[in-house]
Design an enzyme around this catalytic site. Sequence first.
Site: not given
Ligand code: ADP
Length: 189
Positions: A61, A171, A134
């Site tokens: 993130h 996460s 990803r």
């Molecule tokens: P949500 O519950 O809305 O999916 P997340 O907190 O899981 O929210 O993720 C928020 C954003 O960050 C999403 O667009 C997700 O694809 C992106 N994201 C999560 N992990 C990574 C990562 N390791 N690399 C790049 N983007 C990521």
Amino acid sequence: DGRLPRSHQRGPKKRRNQRISHQRETNNAKPPTWAKQTNNVNEVNKIAIFPGSFDPFTIGHYDIVMRGLDIFDKVVIGIGINCTKQESFPLHQRLNAIQQYFANEPRVQVHPYDCLTVDFAAQHKAQFILRGVRSAQDFEYERSMAEANKQLSGLETILLYTRPEYAHISSTLVRDLHSHGKDISVYLP
Ligand code: ADP
């Protein structure tokens, strides 16, 4: 005394002035790249929200936000409060952690929200939604969300590909490790 009149002596300067005035014209048409690096949040124009659960906020993130700052003048991180999702890290803890990660970055703000993402964007005068991708699975999900948000309010979604070394970080993975008592610090900014 043989010296040229002043106006002739200043020939080169005149050319320099002409060059400067040409540069000004060009600058009017397109803001210079350094204009984006302003720290004055009142001068911002391109604003993106970065919505997510961030349960917890990982280096994946963090990387998306930092790269987003190369594109946008301001990034507003929105911690979505989703009643149907069981959260692991309490909201205040996630909020404090994210605020600390960006304590030295005035162009990043963090706010929780429980409304629609498009309404959160409107509250912050954002024209863009920033998201990370990803995998192909992420892509399909992001595409349907982007289409819905575009239809609802005209907001454009800008997707950034993850760095390959962060592609496996989610996460969910970090939460699982944490719940089994493992050290998760390598996944956190
Ligand atoms: P949500 O519950 O809305 O999916 P997340 O907190 O899981 O929210 O993720 C928020 C954003 O960050 C999403 O667009 C997700 O694809 C992106 N994201 C999560 N992990 C990574 C990562 N390791 N690399 C790049 N983007 C990521």
